[in-house]
Design a protein around this motif. Structure first.
Motif, PDB file in Angstrom:
ATOM      1  N   ALA A 197      11.296  -9.880  32.787  1.00  0.00           N
ATOM      2  CA  ALA A 197      11.351  -8.822  33.795  1.00  0.00           C
ATOM      3  C   ALA A 197      12.455  -9.081  34.809  1.00  0.00           C
ATOM      4  N   GLU A 198      12.638 -10.339  35.168  1.00  0.00           N
ATOM      5  CA  GLU A 198      13.657 -10.674  36.157  1.00  0.00           C
ATOM      6  C   GLU A 198      15.067 -10.483  35.587  1.00  0.00           C
ATOM      7  N   ALA A 226      11.113  -2.242  26.545  1.00  0.00           N
ATOM      8  CA  ALA A 226      10.551  -2.447  25.199  1.00  0.00           C
ATOM      9  C   ALA A 226      11.379  -3.433  24.393  1.00  0.00           C
ATOM     10  N   GLN A 227      12.675  -3.515  24.672  1.00  0.00           N
ATOM     11  CA  GLN A 227      13.510  -4.434  23.912  1.00  0.00           C
ATOM     12  C   GLN A 227      13.135  -5.889  24.190  1.00  0.00           C
ATOM     13  N   TYR A 228      12.649  -6.158  25.374  1.00  0.00           N
ATOM     14  CA  TYR A 228      12.103  -7.478  25.685  1.00  0.00           C
ATOM     15  C   TYR A 228      10.697  -7.617  25.098  1.00  0.00           C
ATOM     16  N   ASP A 281       4.286  -2.513  30.796  1.00  0.00           N
ATOM     17  CA  ASP A 281       3.647  -2.330  32.098  1.00  0.00           C
ATOM     18  C   ASP A 281       3.583  -3.636  32.877  1.00  0.00           C
ATOM     19  N   ARG A 282       3.354  -4.731  32.192  1.00  0.00           N
ATOM     20  CA  ARG A 282       3.303  -6.020  32.876  1.00  0.00           C
ATOM     21  C   ARG A 282       4.650  -6.360  33.506  1.00  0.00           C
ATOM     22  N   ILE A 287       8.165  -6.298  38.605  1.00  0.00           N
ATOM     23  CA  ILE A 287       9.313  -5.788  39.360  1.00  0.00           C
ATOM     24  C   ILE A 287       8.844  -4.966  40.554  1.00  0.00           C
ATOM     25  N   GLY A 288       7.738  -4.215  40.369  1.00  0.00           N
ATOM     26  CA  GLY A 288       7.198  -3.476  41.497  1.00  0.00           C
ATOM     27  C   GLY A 288       7.097  -1.976  41.321  1.00  0.00           C
TER      28      GLY A 288
END
Length: 330
Positions: A197-198, A226-228, A281-282, A287-288
């Motif tokens: 996410a970061e 989604a790619q992650y 979603d996680r 990220i916020g």
């Protein structure tokens, strides 16, 4: 955050999931990773000795599915590849035509089921919009999956290791972006959802600053995240972050070679969209922000950006659960 029932059930079974060694020893209920059905995912059939699906070592015919890498435009321009390492691996291994040209949609679908056990719904999310953008074609070259026609639909800004199309080559990997991805690992060995996410957030801000055509509605956020998430779902294995820990060595093999990692184990349960959405979603939560489904009117507008430039994790004060050191849902 509310996760799908699948994720919750498997989280409860976390401590009872069998080891890979235990799976290999079982003979009473033999299973194989070979895809039996055509046009749909095989079902996972639980049994008393093995009620919880995990992953089993993948095997292949090396004579038929030997590895030979090509990149987009290699061979004097005769080879075509996409911006997706998972699809490129299917061509490099001969599960679809090695040229990457004139590939039928169902050939891509079936190969993705066979190798990655990618869910039918996730396959459709990618290929059905592609069909709409290339009307009248039932076969495509792989680089068409990143072409002008599919921008801001299945191909999005802020991809992990590819340029935005407006900014240059969006098919072949940008090594600077790849090194940035590896650098977010807190231990140099693994990646957590929060690490990913970061990295994504950095990609979002860089893309926003440099891409004059930038837009980032809910659909684009899903496309990028989604790619992650798909890497965690397909390549993740048991480690410090849970059963879907990503290991740097596997990420390198996947991205640098467009191939499955050494010791790759295939999912027993197909990778369906509810699981994928839980990962998306996680990461968005870290990220916020929250993905809206269904998408609101005007979601694809040029001035839309649902992601904050300053993330929650950058403000401090988040709960320990958000720091990526505890667990994964699966």
């Amino acid at each position: 955050m509310h996760f799908p029932m699948l994720a919750s059930l498997l989280l409860c079974a976390f401590h009872t999931a069998p080891s890979e060694a235990a799976l290999l020893k079982r003979e009473k209920f033999p299973r194989t990773q070979e895809q039996k059905g055509f046009g749909h995912n095989d079902l996972f059939h639980p049994n008393p000795e093995h009620p919880v699906p995990y992953k089993i070592p993948f095997s292949w015919d090396e004579g038929l599915h030997y590895y030979k890498k090509q990149v987009n435009g290699s061979g004097g321009g005769s080879f075509r590849r996409s911006s997706c390492p998972a699809i490129n691996a299917l061509a490099n291994r001969g599960y679809i035509h090695r040229s990457g040209r004139n590939i039928h949609y169902e050939e891509i679908s079936q190969a993705a089921r066979t190798v990655w056990n990618f869910g039918d719904d996730n396959i459709m999310i990618v290929l059905e919009p592609t069909k709409r953008h290339y009307p009248g074609l039932d076969r495509i070259d792989l680089d068409m999956l990143a072409g002008d026609a599919v921008q801001y639909d299945i191909n999005c800004p802020a991809a992990p290791t590819r340029n935005d199309r407006t900014l240059g080559d969006n098919v072949n990997m940008n090594m600077t972006l790849f090194e940035q991805l590896l650098s977010v690992s807190k231990d140099g060995v693994t990646l957590s959802f929060e690490d990913a996410a970061e990295h994504h957030h950095r990609r979002h801000n860089d893309s926003k600053a440099n891409n004059p055509d930038f837009r980032f509605g809910n659909q684009m956020a899903i496309c990028s995240l989604a790619q992650y998430g798909n890497m965690f779902g397909v390549l993740g294995r048991a480690g410090k972050h849970g059963l879907n820990t990503l290991f740097i060595e596997d990420v390198k093999k996947f991205y640098l070679d467009d191939d499955w990692p050494v010791g790759y184990a295939r999912r027993e349960l197909p990778y369906y969209s509810p699981e994928a959405n839980s990962y998306i979603d996680r990461m968005a939560h870290h990220i916020g922000y929250q993905i809206q489904r269904p998408y609101p009117p005007g979601d694809g507008g040029k001035d839309v950006d649902i992601e904050p430039e300053t993330a929650k994790f950058q403000m401090g004060g988040g709960c320990d659960k958000d720091k990526g050191e505890q667990f994964s849902e699966l």
